[in-house]
Design an enzyme around this catalytic site. Structure first.
Site, PDB file in Angstrom:
ATOM      1  N   GLY A 204       5.768   6.382  10.453  1.00 23.67           N
ATOM      2  CA  GLY A 204       6.113   5.684   9.371  1.00 23.67           C
ATOM      3  C   GLY A 204       6.035   3.870   9.643  1.00 23.67           C
ATOM      4  O   GLY A 204       6.607   3.754  10.687  1.00 23.67           O
TER       5      GLY A 204
ATOM      6  N   THR B  75       1.067 -11.573  20.307  1.00 25.44           N
ATOM      7  CA  THR B  75       1.474 -10.284  20.360  1.00 25.44           C
ATOM      8  C   THR B  75       0.919  -9.453  21.376  1.00 25.44           C
ATOM      9  O   THR B  75      -0.418  -9.588  21.225  1.00 25.44           O
ATOM     10  CB  THR B  75       1.937  -9.463  18.999  1.00 25.44           C
ATOM     11  OG1 THR B  75       0.735  -9.334  18.248  1.00 25.44           O
ATOM     12  CG2 THR B  75       2.924 -10.285  18.144  1.00 25.44           C
TER      13      THR B  75
ATOM     14  N   ASP C 222       4.298  -5.709  12.082  1.00 24.36           N
ATOM     15  CA  ASP C 222       4.845  -5.976  11.008  1.00 24.36           C
ATOM     16  C   ASP C 222       6.504  -6.364  11.009  1.00 24.36           C
ATOM     17  O   ASP C 222       7.033  -7.241  10.511  1.00 24.36           O
ATOM     18  CB  ASP C 222       4.704  -5.013   9.659  1.00 24.36           C
ATOM     19  CG  ASP C 222       3.333  -5.041   9.480  1.00 24.36           C
ATOM     20  OD1 ASP C 222       2.525  -6.077   9.527  1.00 24.36           O
ATOM     21  OD2 ASP C 222       3.090  -3.882   9.000  1.00 24.36           O
TER      22      ASP C 222
ATOM     23  N   GLU D 268      -4.513  -9.205   3.971  1.00 25.88           N
ATOM     24  CA  GLU D 268      -5.041  -8.083   3.419  1.00 25.88           C
ATOM     25  C   GLU D 268      -4.898  -8.277   2.103  1.00 25.88           C
ATOM     26  O   GLU D 268      -5.448  -7.603   1.014  1.00 25.88           O
ATOM     27  CB  GLU D 268      -3.752  -7.064   3.661  1.00 25.88           C
ATOM     28  CG  GLU D 268      -3.870  -6.148   4.774  1.00 25.88           C
ATOM     29  CD  GLU D 268      -3.089  -5.025   5.040  1.00 25.88           C
ATOM     30  OE1 GLU D 268      -3.726  -4.284   5.610  1.00 25.88           O
ATOM     31  OE2 GLU D 268      -2.143  -4.797   4.326  1.00 25.88           O
TER      32      GLU D 268
ATOM     33  N   ASN E 136       0.845  -1.214   0.029  1.00 27.68           N
ATOM     34  CA  ASN E 136       0.016  -0.016   0.019  1.00 27.68           C
ATOM     35  C   ASN E 136       0.838   1.264   0.059  1.00 27.68           C
ATOM     36  O   ASN E 136       2.152   1.134   0.303  1.00 27.68           O
ATOM     37  CB  ASN E 136      -0.819  -0.040   1.248  1.00 27.68           C
ATOM     38  CG  ASN E 136      -1.549  -1.060   1.493  1.00 27.68           C
ATOM     39  OD1 ASN E 136      -2.275  -1.428   0.535  1.00 27.68           O
ATOM     40  ND2 ASN E 136      -2.090  -1.249   2.803  1.00 27.68           N
TER      41      ASN E 136
ATOM     42  N   LYS F  70       0.860  -4.314   4.971  1.00 23.96           N
ATOM     43  CA  LYS F  70       1.423  -5.295   5.818  1.00 23.96           C
ATOM     44  C   LYS F  70       2.471  -6.236   5.075  1.00 23.96           C
ATOM     45  O   LYS F  70       3.721  -6.713   5.799  1.00 23.96           O
ATOM     46  CB  LYS F  70       0.492  -6.361   6.562  1.00 23.96           C
ATOM     47  CG  LYS F  70      -0.542  -5.330   7.532  1.00 23.96           C
ATOM     48  CD  LYS F  70      -1.537  -6.129   8.131  1.00 23.96           C
ATOM     49  CE  LYS F  70      -2.422  -5.385   8.830  1.00 23.96           C
ATOM     50  NZ  LYS F  70      -2.153  -4.185   9.789  1.00 23.96           N
TER      51      LYS F  70
ATOM     52  N   ASN G   4      -2.612 -10.966  17.069  1.00 26.64           N
ATOM     53  CA  ASN G   4      -2.688 -10.176  18.343  1.00 26.64           C
ATOM     54  C   ASN G   4      -3.995 -10.658  19.327  1.00 26.64           C
ATOM     55  O   ASN G   4      -4.520 -11.462  18.968  1.00 26.64           O
ATOM     56  CB  ASN G   4      -2.752  -8.597  18.118  1.00 26.64           C
ATOM     57  CG  ASN G   4      -4.222  -8.432  17.243  1.00 26.64           C
ATOM     58  OD1 ASN G   4      -5.002  -9.020  17.313  1.00 26.64           O
ATOM     59  ND2 ASN G   4      -4.021  -7.192  16.547  1.00 26.64           N
TER      60      ASN G   4
HETATM   61  O1  RIB Z   1       0.466  -2.977   9.795  1.00 26.33           O
HETATM   62  C1  RIB Z   1       0.464  -1.387   9.103  1.00 26.33           C
HETATM   63  C2  RIB Z   1      -0.044  -1.674   7.737  1.00 26.33           C
HETATM   64  O2  RIB Z   1      -1.431  -1.644   7.726  1.00 26.33           O
HETATM   65  C3  RIB Z   1       0.181  -0.217   7.305  1.00 26.33           C
HETATM   66  O3  RIB Z   1       1.436   0.138   6.504  1.00 26.33           O
HETATM   67  C4  RIB Z   1      -0.948  -0.033   6.256  1.00 26.33           C
HETATM   68  O4  RIB Z   1      -0.813   0.030   4.714  1.00 26.33           O
HETATM   69  C5  RIB Z   1      -1.905  -1.286   6.689  1.00 26.33           C
HETATM   70  O5  RIB Z   1      -1.707  -2.242   5.603  1.00 26.33           O
END
Ligand code: RIB
Length: 304
Positions: free
Chosen positions: A283, A216, A248, A135, A9, A38, A179
């Site tokens: 970020g 987590t 992540d 996702e 993304n 992710k 989680n």
């Molecule tokens: O886990 C964080 C991520 O979740 C973000 O970078 C966003 O793009 C969503 O996918």
């Protein structure tokens, strides 16, 4: 090798004092766009943690795709198996409040077209780790897990965001990372009833899969359950700036150390350290720590 099959993304961040209530408008002067998703975040985290990493995702034919792909390449991730879609590259709108918590909406776009059938057999090398999230289409995860298992790969599924999982996932996943909310959701999918306690759910999930379930716990660290044994790891003592991508960082570091053959104590310590360090900068990908910093700060994680 670590293969990450998942989402990419562009993250549109807005820093707010508090999250808007329904019908409320809040103003901010702080906004920025960064690469995320992710899958892509986990690939960058695995590469930062020292693994040879391939990212397989689906990108649109737009400029935002190039932003994401160049960030992956800069982190040393192989993007030569990324697929193209007519849909726009995935996009996330992320609000970060004054306590560093976030609230995320993802417009999936091209991520919805990610195809397991386009992944060549030659990539699924014996001995590697395949990492997936939720996702991208679950049906494609299942297809690829079946093929990866036949090739002798270990399959790690990060059930984020929580969604109904087909029961056969239990036979295919060697490692589930969840989680607290996701643990209860997966328990519901596998057992057809509710659990109230995430730790109980994590132990039950590891018994059901015959593998490892990692829970987590945010600022409280993480635990792993395997064959009736539970190992708990603390979190780093930090003051978070932005928690986006901390999960992540945990997953990518876990995969890299699993692939390197480390034992669970080291894997958990390093993953918790990476997750904590990822909260110190704004970020998702740019906040991911390098291997030497992960190793140094892992010494601060306590096990019980
Ligand atoms: O886990 C964080 C991520 O979740 C973000 O970078 C966003 O793009 C969503 O996918």
């Amino acid at each position: 090798m670590v293969i990450v099959f998942g989402s990419m993304n562009n993250d549109f961040f807005l820093n707010v004092e508090h999250f808007p209530l329904p019908g409320e408008t809040v103003l901010t002067s702080s906004s920025f766009v960064k690469p995320g998703g992710k899958g892509a975040n986990q690939a960058v985290a695995a590469s930062c943690a020292g693994a040879d990493t391939v990212f397989v995702g689906a990108a649109g034919n737009d400029e935002l795709a190039e932003v994401s792909l160049s960030a992956l390449k800069k982190a040393g991730v192989d993007v030569s198996y990324v697929q193209r879609s007519d849909k726009p590259t995935g996009m996330a709108m992320i609000l970060v409040d004054s306590s560093a918590e976030n609230s995320i909406v993802v417009a999936s776009g091209a991520n919805g077209d990610l195809s397991a059938d386009k992944v060549p057999d030659t990539l699924l090398a014996k001995g590697g780790v395949l990492v997936m999230q939720m996702e991208t289409p679950v049906s494609e995860n299942i297809k690829l897990m079946r093929r990866a298992k036949e090739k002798g790969m270990k399959c790690l599924l990060n059930v984020a965001p929580a969604k109904e999982l087909p029961p056969e996932t239990a036979e295919l996943a060697d490692v589930l990372i969840v989680n607290e909310i996701e643990a209860l959701s997966v328990y519901g999918s596998f057992f057809g009833k509710e659990a109230r306690d995430a730790r109980f759910a994590a132990r039950a999930l590891s018994e059901k899969t015959g593998g490892t379930c990692v829970l987590t716990l945010g600022g409280k660290g993480a635990l792993s359950a395997n064959a009736g044994e539970v190992l708990e790891a603390s979190a780093l003592n930090i003051r978070p700036v932005d928690t986006t991508g901390a999960g992540d960082a945990f997953v990518g570091t876990f995969a890299a150390n699993l692939e390197a053959g480390c034992d669970m104590t080291d894997i958990l310590k390093r993953s918790c350290a990476a997750a904590g360090l990822a909260c110190l900068k704004a970020g998702a990908q740019e906040a991911l720590p390098p291997r030497d910093e992960i190793l140094r700060r892992a010494a601060e994680i306590r096990l019980s």
